[in-house]
Design a protein around this motif. Sequence first.
Motif, PDB file in Angstrom:
ATOM      1  N   PHE A 144      -5.797  -3.058   8.343  1.00  0.00           N
ATOM      2  CA  PHE A 144      -4.669  -2.724   7.480  1.00  0.00           C
ATOM      3  C   PHE A 144      -5.159  -2.222   6.131  1.00  0.00           C
ATOM      4  O   PHE A 144      -6.199  -2.658   5.640  1.00  0.00           O
ATOM      5  N   VAL A 145      -4.373  -1.343   5.530  1.00  0.00           N
ATOM      6  CA  VAL A 145      -4.569  -1.001   4.124  1.00  0.00           C
ATOM      7  C   VAL A 145      -3.396  -1.615   3.368  1.00  0.00           C
ATOM      8  O   VAL A 145      -2.281  -1.694   3.879  1.00  0.00           O
ATOM      9  N   PHE A 146      -3.681  -2.078   2.167  1.00  0.00           N
ATOM     10  CA  PHE A 146      -2.664  -2.753   1.373  1.00  0.00           C
ATOM     11  C   PHE A 146      -2.023  -1.770   0.408  1.00  0.00           C
ATOM     12  O   PHE A 146      -2.710  -1.098  -0.355  1.00  0.00           O
ATOM     13  N   ASP A 147      -0.719  -1.674   0.462  1.00  0.00           N
ATOM     14  CA  ASP A 147       0.061  -0.857  -0.466  1.00  0.00           C
ATOM     15  C   ASP A 147       0.542  -1.789  -1.574  1.00  0.00           C
ATOM     16  O   ASP A 147       1.498  -2.556  -1.389  1.00  0.00           O
ATOM     17  N   SER A 148      -0.119  -1.745  -2.725  1.00  0.00           N
ATOM     18  CA  SER A 148       0.196  -2.677  -3.809  1.00  0.00           C
ATOM     19  C   SER A 148       1.556  -2.395  -4.446  1.00  0.00           C
ATOM     20  O   SER A 148       2.196  -3.307  -4.963  1.00  0.00           O
ATOM     21  N   GLU A 149       2.021  -1.163  -4.405  1.00  0.00           N
ATOM     22  CA  GLU A 149       3.325  -0.857  -4.981  1.00  0.00           C
ATOM     23  C   GLU A 149       4.455  -1.437  -4.129  1.00  0.00           C
ATOM     24  O   GLU A 149       5.419  -1.966  -4.645  1.00  0.00           O
TER      25      GLU A 149
END
Length: 183
Positions: A55-60
């Motif tokens: 997974f990649v984390f979308d901080s927004e």
Amino acid sequence: SKQIEKVLATKSRTVSAVYDYSVDCGCTASFVTYHDGIIWVGVFNENEEGEFNGFVFDSEANELNKLVSVKIPAKANGACFAEFDGETCLAVNSSYGRKNISEIWLYSVVDYGTEAMAITQNDKYIAPPTVQNSCVYDGRVYYIYESAATCYSEVESAFDEKSTTCAIDRICIGDAEKLFNWR
């Protein structure tokens, strides 16, 4: 890695962590690791292959976005990545039962972090029962064993159903390059 440095520097037996929040990953997470911008979540399956989801984390948006999924051995409950001369390697730890040997499955990784990512098994080692998670840091691989859990290690007899054949209450450290020696 700062937690590992703290444990090694102080010879402490415990480390605590504080969590700010949690995010849903869409699966039952059995273990987690991180490598090169991707959060990896492993899904334990007792009888069939498990899943290892990147997974990649979308901080927004405060969410995880699934990038890739590969199949891993049944009973997997830990994994770590390593890089050697531009080659990505993966070790997956598999164990089940306090009296059964553990296995460490070793893979080469192609197209890391893409939808086309694939893993190819190159070797397999056996280890004492209940190997759990591992990590590679500064050329070393660190293993932790579930057998150190109080409910397994503090039993009155080796014949007790909760006992283990080999209680390991330490972090075990090895040379990462030797682990991935097929290269």
